[in-house]
Design an enzyme around this catalytic site. Structure first.
Site, PDB file in Angstrom:
ATOM      1  N   CYS A 173      47.672  38.337  32.131  1.00 42.85           N
ATOM      2  CA  CYS A 173      46.650  38.330  31.074  1.00 42.85           C
ATOM      3  C   CYS A 173      47.188  38.948  29.775  1.00 42.85           C
ATOM      4  CB  CYS A 173      45.438  39.114  31.572  1.00 42.85           C
ATOM      5  SG  CYS A 173      44.237  39.496  30.277  1.00 42.85           S
TER       6      CYS A 173
ATOM      7  N   TRP B 201      39.430  38.413  39.994  1.00 43.64           N
ATOM      8  CA  TRP B 201      40.729  39.060  40.224  1.00 43.64           C
ATOM      9  C   TRP B 201      40.689  39.843  41.535  1.00 43.64           C
ATOM     10  CZ3 TRP B 201      44.352  37.199  37.299  1.00 43.64           C
ATOM     11  CH2 TRP B 201      44.094  36.843  35.978  1.00 43.64           C
TER      12      TRP B 201
ATOM     13  N   THR C 213      36.490  41.844  33.931  1.00 40.19           N
ATOM     14  CA  THR C 213      37.714  41.424  33.237  1.00 40.19           C
ATOM     15  C   THR C 213      38.803  42.491  33.319  1.00 40.19           C
ATOM     16  OG1 THR C 213      36.788  42.284  31.164  1.00 40.19           O
ATOM     17  CG2 THR C 213      36.552  39.919  31.558  1.00 40.19           C
ATOM     18  N   VAL C 214      40.042  42.027  33.234  1.00 43.47           N
ATOM     19  CA  VAL C 214      41.173  42.926  33.046  1.00 43.47           C
ATOM     20  C   VAL C 214      41.509  42.907  31.553  1.00 43.47           C
ATOM     21  CG1 VAL C 214      42.190  42.792  35.335  1.00 43.47           C
ATOM     22  CG2 VAL C 214      42.770  41.039  33.660  1.00 43.47           C
TER      23      VAL C 214
ATOM     24  N   GLU D 174      37.769  46.994  26.981  1.00 45.17           N
ATOM     25  CA  GLU D 174      38.235  46.241  25.806  1.00 45.17           C
ATOM     26  C   GLU D 174      39.649  46.704  25.466  1.00 45.17           C
ATOM     27  OE1 GLU D 174      37.498  43.640  23.795  1.00 45.17           O
ATOM     28  OE2 GLU D 174      39.391  44.274  22.871  1.00 45.17           O
ATOM     29  N   SER D 175      40.601  45.779  25.570  1.00 42.25           N
ATOM     30  CA  SER D 175      42.008  46.149  25.377  1.00 42.25           C
ATOM     31  C   SER D 175      42.295  46.733  23.993  1.00 42.25           C
ATOM     32  CB  SER D 175      42.895  44.927  25.603  1.00 42.25           C
ATOM     33  OG  SER D 175      42.585  43.915  24.674  1.00 42.25           O
TER      34      SER D 175
ATOM     35  N   TYR E 255      42.972  30.255  23.302  1.00 44.16           N
ATOM     36  CA  TYR E 255      41.890  30.077  24.291  1.00 44.16           C
ATOM     37  C   TYR E 255      40.847  29.081  23.778  1.00 44.16           C
ATOM     38  CZ  TYR E 255      43.533  33.667  27.450  1.00 44.16           C
ATOM     39  OH  TYR E 255      44.273  34.362  28.360  1.00 44.16           O
TER      40      TYR E 255
HETATM   41  N1  LIG Z   1      38.208  41.191  25.026  1.00 44.41           N
HETATM   42  C1  LIG Z   1      38.741  41.510  26.336  1.00 44.41           C
HETATM   43  C2  LIG Z   1      39.107  40.230  27.052  1.00 44.41           C
HETATM   44  C3  LIG Z   1      39.599  40.454  28.471  1.00 44.41           C
HETATM   45  C4  LIG Z   1      39.656  39.127  29.267  1.00 44.41           C
HETATM   46  O1  LIG Z   1      38.947  38.153  28.928  1.00 44.41           O
HETATM   47  N2  LIG Z   1      40.476  39.084  30.330  1.00 44.41           N
HETATM   48  C5  LIG Z   1      40.542  37.883  31.160  1.00 44.41           C
HETATM   49  C6  LIG Z   1      41.937  37.636  31.701  1.00 44.41           C
HETATM   50  S1  LIG Z   1      43.068  37.100  30.470  1.00 44.41           S
HETATM   51  C7  LIG Z   1      39.670  38.056  32.371  1.00 44.41           C
HETATM   52  O2  LIG Z   1      39.752  39.048  33.071  1.00 44.41           O
HETATM   53  N3  LIG Z   1      38.842  37.047  32.648  1.00 44.41           N
HETATM   54  C8  LIG Z   1      38.014  37.021  33.810  1.00 44.41           C
HETATM   55  C9  LIG Z   1      36.721  36.333  33.515  1.00 44.41           C
HETATM   56  O3  LIG Z   1      36.543  35.835  32.382  1.00 44.41           O
HETATM   57  O4  LIG Z   1      35.877  36.308  34.402  1.00 44.41           O
HETATM   58  C10 LIG Z   1      39.934  42.417  26.126  1.00 44.41           C
HETATM   59  O5  LIG Z   1      40.693  42.219  25.158  1.00 44.41           O
HETATM   60  O6  LIG Z   1      40.085  43.366  26.883  1.00 44.41           O
END
Ligand SMILES: N[C@@H](CCC(=O)N[C@@H](CS)C(=O)NCC(=O)O)C(=O)O
Length: 323
Positions: free
Chosen positions: A59, A92, A124-125, A140-141, A187
């Site tokens: 990710c 995940w 989310t990760v 939030e990263s 994306y």
């Molecule tokens: N804005 C969040 C986005 C994080 C994100 O969308 N991660 C994706 C992986 S690239 C995820 O875990 N998606 C799982 C999902 O959408 O259910 C950040 O920057 O931390």
């Protein structure tokens, strides 16, 4: 992807909640935004060994955090576990490290249920977890890397600063270009559900790359002579581009390898001490094709070698401020 509704995990297709009737992908903002502070009285005080971050090597958002963890010397201070490489209808999955109260294998959504038994939203990760209170601090990263940049300095003795005060306007300006145009732009192209939404997003990606190329032809880094947050935020998308977004997300007008300045810049960042160990190109490729190919078939190419000379030494540059 699937998500929690009032604490219950429900299945849905990739990005289902984020694709509108007009076929456009709109990313939902991360909702958990608490902060670790270098203050013993803070709600989440900086402490060695207290926090854990759940990531996936695939990710780009989580990779901001894995890069900063190395750059700021936090490997022994903030523990980490990695999922994947692919995501299925359980989201995940973590099956290597046991982080109480979770027993492996466990899906990431268990962490969100533990945080709030009635949680509604995506899992989310990256997710930053407080082992002491059993709460999620932040998912939030962009926030997590700001915390990692300074919150633990008293513990680690770190003096590097990737967001120096005087460079903030320039860093923020590049972040505002690169987030919509590139980081999230790929994306919007890859998850578009209409031809026009795809074309708008994909052209925007290449307009952004062209602007970066022009700038980097004469500047070592985005903010000039110093390597900053803006560069690392660009890096995690650039390093995925040729193996992932070019094919799987149909961003295929050009490859990064076709851009002389951008490709040298990418190699310089990749070769920064510790960074190559955070980049798993085969896992990245598998993840993006699993998201977009019905049969999870991923291609044999392209061949990518980021270890060759970058040729950027001729440009004025001083590395990270504060070293
Ligand atoms: N804005 C969040 C986005 C994080 C994100 O969308 N991660 C994706 C992986 S690239 C995820 O875990 N998606 C799982 C999902 O959408 O259910 C950040 O920057 O931390």
């Amino acid at each position: 992807m699937s998500q929690l509704y009032d604490g219950v995990w429900r299945d849905s297709p990739p990005a289902a909640e984020e694709i509108g009737k007009d076929g456009q992908f709109r990313r939902i903002d991360s909702p958990l935004r608490d902060w670790i502070e270098p203050d013993p009285d803070a709600k989440f005080p900086a402490e060695a060994g207290r926090y854990h971050v759940f990531v996936s090597w695939t990710c780009p958002w989580a990779s901001r955090v894995t890069a900063y963890r190395v750059l700021m010397g936090l490997q022994d201070v903030v523990s980490m576990s990695a999922a994947g490489p692919t995501i299925d209808n359980q989201g995940w999955m973590f099956d290597h490290e046991t982080i109480p109260p979770f027993t492996i294998p466990h899906p990431l959504y268990r962490v969100y249920q533990e945080h709030d038994a009635h949680y509604t939203g995506k899992a989310t990760v990256p997710t930053l977890w407080d082992k002491k209170t059993g709460q999620i601090v932040n998912n939030e990263s962009a926030d997590i890397i700001r915390m990692f940049n300074g919150a633990f300095d008293e513990i680690t003795g770190n003096t590097l600063d990737l967001y120096p005060e005087d460079l903030r306007p320039e860093i923020d300006r590049w972040n505002d270009v690169i987030y919509p145009g590139l980081n999230n732009g790929v994306y919007r192209a890859g998850f578009a559900a209409s031809q026009s939404a795809y074309e708008r997003a994909a052209h925007g990606v290449f307009e952004t790359l062209d602007a970066m190329e022009a700038h980097l032809a004469t500047n070592r880094y985005l903010a000039g002579e110093w390597l900053t947050e803006a560069d690392w935020r660009a890096f995690t998308t650039l390093v995925r581009f040729d193996v992932g977004y070019h094919g799987a997300f149909k961003c295929n007008l050009r490859r990064i390898d076709d851009y002389p300045a951008l490709s040298g810049y990418l190699r310089e960042l990749y070769q920064w001490p510790g960074i190559a160990g955070t980049v798993k190109l085969e896992e990245i490729k598998r993840n993006y094709y699993a998201l977009t190919d019905r049969h999870h078939i991923y291609p044999i190419g392209p061949k990518v070698d980021l270890s060759t000379t970058h040729g950027r030494e001729g440009l004025k540059g001083s590395g990270i401020r504060g070293g």
